[in-house]
Design an enzyme around this catalytic site. Sequence first.
Site, PDB file in Angstrom:
ATOM      1  N   ASP A   8       0.889  -1.172   0.000  1.00 31.13           N
ATOM      2  CA  ASP A   8       0.000   0.000   0.000  1.00 31.13           C
ATOM      3  C   ASP A   8       0.926   1.220   0.000  1.00 31.13           C
ATOM      4  OD1 ASP A   8      -2.545   1.170   2.379  1.00 31.13           O
ATOM      5  OD2 ASP A   8      -1.454   2.200   0.788  1.00 31.13           O
ATOM      6  N   ASP A  32      -5.847   7.294  -5.225  1.00 29.81           N
ATOM      7  CA  ASP A  32      -6.150   8.694  -4.871  1.00 29.81           C
ATOM      8  C   ASP A  32      -6.919   8.741  -3.548  1.00 29.81           C
ATOM      9  OD1 ASP A  32      -7.794  11.373  -6.817  1.00 29.81           O
ATOM     10  OD2 ASP A  32      -6.462  11.422  -5.088  1.00 29.81           O
ATOM     11  N   VAL A 124      -8.751   2.492 -12.843  1.00 31.75           N
ATOM     12  CA  VAL A 124      -9.971   3.091 -13.438  1.00 31.75           C
ATOM     13  C   VAL A 124      -9.716   3.576 -14.864  1.00 31.75           C
ATOM     14  CG1 VAL A 124     -11.415   5.186 -13.244  1.00 31.75           C
ATOM     15  CG2 VAL A 124     -11.016   3.748 -11.245  1.00 31.75           C
ATOM     16  N   TYR A 125      -8.502   4.064 -15.107  1.00 34.81           N
ATOM     17  CA  TYR A 125      -8.227   4.655 -16.434  1.00 34.81           C
ATOM     18  C   TYR A 125      -7.875   3.613 -17.487  1.00 34.81           C
ATOM     19  CZ  TYR A 125      -8.531   9.487 -14.705  1.00 34.81           C
ATOM     20  OH  TYR A 125      -8.964  10.697 -14.184  1.00 34.81           O
TER      21      TYR A 125
HETATM   22  N1  APR Z   1      -1.316   1.632  -2.971  1.00 32.72           N
HETATM   23  C1  APR Z   1      -0.731   1.367  -4.171  1.00 32.72           C
HETATM   24  N2  APR Z   1      -1.415   1.167  -5.312  1.00 32.72           N
HETATM   25  C2  APR Z   1      -2.777   1.236  -5.227  1.00 32.72           C
HETATM   26  C3  APR Z   1      -3.460   1.512  -4.021  1.00 32.72           C
HETATM   27  C4  APR Z   1      -2.673   1.708  -2.863  1.00 32.72           C
HETATM   28  N3  APR Z   1      -3.225   1.980  -1.665  1.00 32.72           N
HETATM   29  N4  APR Z   1      -4.804   1.519  -4.289  1.00 32.72           N
HETATM   30  C5  APR Z   1      -4.936   1.244  -5.600  1.00 32.72           C
HETATM   31  N5  APR Z   1      -3.727   1.066  -6.170  1.00 32.72           N
HETATM   32  C6  APR Z   1      -3.386   0.751  -7.559  1.00 32.72           C
HETATM   33  C7  APR Z   1      -4.463   0.124  -8.400  1.00 32.72           C
HETATM   34  O1  APR Z   1      -4.560  -1.271  -8.104  1.00 32.72           O
HETATM   35  C8  APR Z   1      -3.879   0.370  -9.780  1.00 32.72           C
HETATM   36  O2  APR Z   1      -2.892  -0.611 -10.055  1.00 32.72           O
HETATM   37  O3  APR Z   1      -3.109   1.973  -8.229  1.00 32.72           O
HETATM   38  C9  APR Z   1      -3.173   1.724  -9.629  1.00 32.72           C
HETATM   39  C10 APR Z   1      -3.903   2.887 -10.279  1.00 32.72           C
HETATM   40  O4  APR Z   1      -5.299   2.673 -10.213  1.00 32.72           O
HETATM   41  P1  APR Z   1      -6.320   3.891  -9.877  1.00 32.72           P
HETATM   42  O5  APR Z   1      -6.140   4.284  -8.476  1.00 32.72           O
HETATM   43  O6  APR Z   1      -7.670   3.455 -10.345  1.00 32.72           O
HETATM   44  O7  APR Z   1      -5.784   5.098 -10.776  1.00 32.72           O
HETATM   45  P2  APR Z   1      -5.952   5.388 -12.334  1.00 32.72           P
HETATM   46  O8  APR Z   1      -6.183   4.162 -13.128  1.00 32.72           O
HETATM   47  O9  APR Z   1      -4.793   6.278 -12.674  1.00 32.72           O
HETATM   48  O10 APR Z   1      -7.312   6.227 -12.388  1.00 32.72           O
HETATM   49  C11 APR Z   1      -7.297   7.514 -11.816  1.00 32.72           C
HETATM   50  O11 APR Z   1      -9.203   7.027 -10.479  1.00 32.72           O
HETATM   51  O12 APR Z   1      -9.329   7.160  -8.207  1.00 32.72           O
HETATM   52  C12 APR Z   1      -9.605   7.831  -9.360  1.00 32.72           C
HETATM   53  O13 APR Z   1      -9.377  10.132  -8.730  1.00 32.72           O
HETATM   54  C13 APR Z   1      -8.793   9.096  -9.481  1.00 32.72           C
HETATM   55  O14 APR Z   1     -10.070   9.853 -11.334  1.00 32.72           O
HETATM   56  C14 APR Z   1      -8.835   9.296 -10.964  1.00 32.72           C
HETATM   57  C15 APR Z   1      -8.723   7.884 -11.509  1.00 32.72           C
END
Ligand code: APR
Length: 178
Positions: A8, A32, A124-125
């Site tokens: 994490d 995020d 998410v992206y």
């Molecule tokens: N620590 C490390 N990695 C994490 C954690 C954490 N606590 N939580 C999630 N992840 C990983 C996810 O598993 C994924 O591999 O971070 C990576 C990025 O995923 P997202 O958080 O969904 O980010 P992204 O794909 O860049 O989408 C960004 O999602 O949360 C919203 O506000 C954000 O609109 C933005 C979008």
Amino acid sequence: MIRIVQNDITKLQVDAIVNAANQVMLGGGGVDGAIHRAAGGELFEACLKVPEIKPGVRCPTGEARITPGFKLPAKFVIHTVGPVYRDGLHGEPEKLANCYRNSLALAVENGCKSVAFPCISTGVYGYPIEDAAEIAVGEASAFLASHTDMTVVFCCFSGYDRRVYEELLTASAISATV
Ligand code: APR
């Protein structure tokens, strides 16, 4: 040096952790949400103070902004906004590369010696982890060639993602401590 961990990111004892934010830069889900929860409400207040360059946009895709880390172990949070993946033919690779490049530049400007990245845009992206990891490792390797005193940590949340990074580094014979 490059390190790969499965953890994490809010737990990492590094100078800066990178947040996969959105352009509004006021929190969200995924990493995020985790970073904002761990950093506490002061992070939201600090993000609110980041000027909007146009209504609803504090950080355009590919750029990066820095705030303190507040309750996090990390001193700073570097917020960057990855591209939403369509098909890889709409500038996504360049925008993702810019996320790494601009985040690392901000880290240097703020005296950071260690920076941890999540797998930007691969949640998410929707960016395929294999393609995104290739860009991430490529940018980090190029950067570290001229910043030999710094450490870049790829913080994977899943074992699958960690294995993708490990295999990539092995294949490209880039030394990394896991
Ligand atoms: N620590 C490390 N990695 C994490 C954690 C954490 N606590 N939580 C999630 N992840 C990983 C996810 O598993 C994924 O591999 O971070 C990576 C990025 O995923 P997202 O958080 O969904 O980010 P992204 O794909 O860049 O989408 C960004 O999602 O949360 C919203 O506000 C954000 O609109 C933005 C979008």
